[in-house]
Design a protein around this motif. Structure first.
Motif, short mmCIF file in Angstrom:
data_model
loop_
_atom_site.label_atom_id
_atom_site.label_comp_id
_atom_site.label_asym_id
_atom_site.label_seq_id
_atom_site.Cartn_x
_atom_site.Cartn_y
_atom_site.Cartn_z
N VAL A 75 -10.82 -0.39 14.20
CA VAL A 75 -11.36 -0.87 12.93
C VAL A 75 -12.09 0.30 12.26
CG1 VAL A 75 -12.93 -2.50 11.81
CG2 VAL A 75 -11.61 -3.20 13.83
N CYS A 76 -11.59 0.70 11.11
CA CYS A 76 -12.18 1.85 10.41
C CYS A 76 -13.62 1.52 10.01
CB CYS A 76 -11.36 2.18 9.17
SG CYS A 76 -12.00 3.60 8.27
N PRO A 77 -14.55 2.43 10.30
CA PRO A 77 -15.95 2.16 9.97
C PRO A 77 -16.22 2.22 8.46
CG PRO A 77 -15.72 4.36 10.88
CD PRO A 77 -14.38 3.69 11.01
N HIS A 78 -15.23 2.69 7.68
CA HIS A 78 -15.44 2.76 6.24
C HIS A 78 -15.40 1.35 5.64
CE1 HIS A 78 -13.82 3.76 2.02
NE2 HIS A 78 -15.14 3.85 2.02
N LEU A 79 -14.22 0.75 5.58
CA LEU A 79 -14.13 -0.60 5.02
C LEU A 79 -13.32 -1.55 5.89
CD1 LEU A 79 -13.71 0.05 1.18
CD2 LEU A 79 -15.74 -0.73 2.41
N GLY A 80 -13.09 -1.17 7.13
CA GLY A 80 -12.51 -2.11 8.08
C GLY A 80 -11.01 -2.16 8.17
N CYS A 81 -10.30 -1.20 7.59
CA CYS A 81 -8.84 -1.19 7.74
C CYS A 81 -8.47 -0.80 9.18
CB CYS A 81 -8.22 -0.19 6.76
SG CYS A 81 -8.29 -0.74 5.05
N ARG A 82 -7.20 -0.99 9.50
CA ARG A 82 -6.74 -0.71 10.86
C ARG A 82 -6.40 0.77 11.02
NH1 ARG A 82 -4.90 -4.84 14.55
NH2 ARG A 82 -5.44 -3.95 16.57
N PHE A 93 -5.68 7.85 12.30
CA PHE A 93 -5.56 7.85 10.85
C PHE A 93 -5.75 6.45 10.28
CE2 PHE A 93 -2.96 7.77 6.93
CZ PHE A 93 -3.69 8.70 6.21
N CYS A 94 -6.48 6.40 9.16
CA CYS A 94 -6.66 5.15 8.43
C CYS A 94 -5.95 5.30 7.09
CB CYS A 94 -8.14 4.86 8.21
SG CYS A 94 -8.38 3.37 7.21
N PRO A 95 -4.90 4.52 6.84
CA PRO A 95 -4.11 4.71 5.62
C PRO A 95 -4.79 4.20 4.36
CG PRO A 95 -3.25 2.86 6.89
CD PRO A 95 -4.35 3.48 7.71
N CYS A 96 -5.82 3.42 4.48
CA CYS A 96 -6.41 2.81 3.27
C CYS A 96 -6.96 3.86 2.30
CB CYS A 96 -7.49 1.82 3.65
SG CYS A 96 -6.81 0.31 4.33
N HIS A 97 -7.71 4.81 2.82
CA HIS A 97 -8.28 5.85 1.95
C HIS A 97 -8.13 7.22 2.60
CE1 HIS A 97 -10.59 2.04 1.38
NE2 HIS A 97 -10.17 2.25 0.15
N ASN A 98 -7.06 7.38 3.39
CA ASN A 98 -6.78 8.66 4.06
C ASN A 98 -7.93 9.14 4.93
OD1 ASN A 98 -4.20 8.82 2.94
ND2 ASN A 98 -5.01 9.72 1.05
N GLY A 99 -8.55 8.24 5.61
CA GLY A 99 -9.58 8.62 6.57
C GLY A 99 -8.92 9.11 7.85
N ALA A 100 -9.45 10.17 8.43
CA ALA A 100 -8.88 10.69 9.67
C ALA A 100 -10.01 11.00 10.65
CB ALA A 100 -8.05 11.94 9.40
N GLY A 110 -11.74 12.32 4.58
CA GLY A 110 -11.83 11.04 3.87
C GLY A 110 -13.24 10.48 3.85
N PRO A 111 -13.36 9.25 3.38
CA PRO A 111 -14.69 8.62 3.29
C PRO A 111 -15.45 8.56 4.61
CG PRO A 111 -13.09 7.35 2.05
CD PRO A 111 -12.32 8.42 2.81
N PRO A 112 -14.78 8.35 5.77
CA PRO A 112 -15.55 8.34 7.03
C PRO A 112 -16.24 9.67 7.30
CG PRO A 112 -13.45 7.25 7.37
CD PRO A 112 -13.38 7.91 6.02
N GLN A 113 -15.59 10.79 6.93
CA GLN A 113 -16.24 12.09 7.13
C GLN A 113 -17.43 12.23 6.18
OE1 GLN A 113 -14.31 15.66 5.78
NE2 GLN A 113 -15.09 16.82 7.51
FE1 FES Z 1 -10.54 3.55 6.39
FE2 FES Z 1 -11.41 3.53 3.89
S1 FES Z 1 -11.07 1.84 5.19
S2 FES Z 1 -10.84 5.24 5.09
#
Ligand code: FES
Length: 168
Positions: A75-82, A93-100, A110-113
């Protein structure tokens, strides 16, 4: 009578100890994931615990000990995508906002960084060729977001590439 008093005081002391020092590990448990040879080096699988914890388990080495495996929250800590494992890029990799995230779950883009948000790591162990994962036995989900409640950080609620003016 002395034995009865000792028993009563002993029981009371145990109850008091449980109250003062609640055992953190009581709410965790080891769950069987797969046999060690079920995953080849570089492969990963998605695992969902009975309490709903979503975990990606990746094999990152050829050995048969737990050091060759990694379990991170998917679960991505940014907005919860897979989040998923990309062995060819050696990253999660999180495809929602290119978080890696790197192979240890630390954010690299991406936003998590930007927010310094790592993936939660779960302990693993191997016993007799079987891989086990330690997960909370109480629900990890405190307040799940509904899809309609997901908003992009820029506040427009339409995602990173949207144009609020409606002009394409
Ligand atoms: Fe994963 Fe935004 S939800 S980068």
């Amino acid at each position: 009578m002395t034995a009865g008093l000792c028993g009563a005081y002993g029981t009371f002391a145990c109850m008091l100890g449980e109250f003062v020092y609640p055992a953190a590990n009581k709410s965790k448990g080891w769950l069987f994931v797969c046999t060690v040879d079920h995953l080849a080096e570089g492969e990963a699988l998605d695992f969902t615990s009975p309490t709903g914890a979503k975990v990606v388990v990746a094999r990152q080495g050829a050995g048969t000990t737990e050091e060759n495996f990694l379990a991170l929250s998917s679960v991505c800590p940014h907005l919860g995508c897979r989040v998923h494992w990309e062995s060819q890029n050696d990253r999660f990799f999180c495809p929602c906002h290119n978080g890696a995230f790197d192979r240890d779950g630390k954010p690299v883009s991406g936003p998590p960084q930007a927010a310094n948000q790592s993936l939660v790591r779960f302990p693993l162990k191997v016993e007799n060729g079987l891989l086990f994962l330690e997960v909370p036995m109480e629900s990890l989900v405190v307040s799940p977001l509904k899809p309609s409640e997901l908003r992009h950080p820029d506040g427009d609620g339409n995602g990173p590439n949207s144009d609020p003016s409606g002009v394409a």
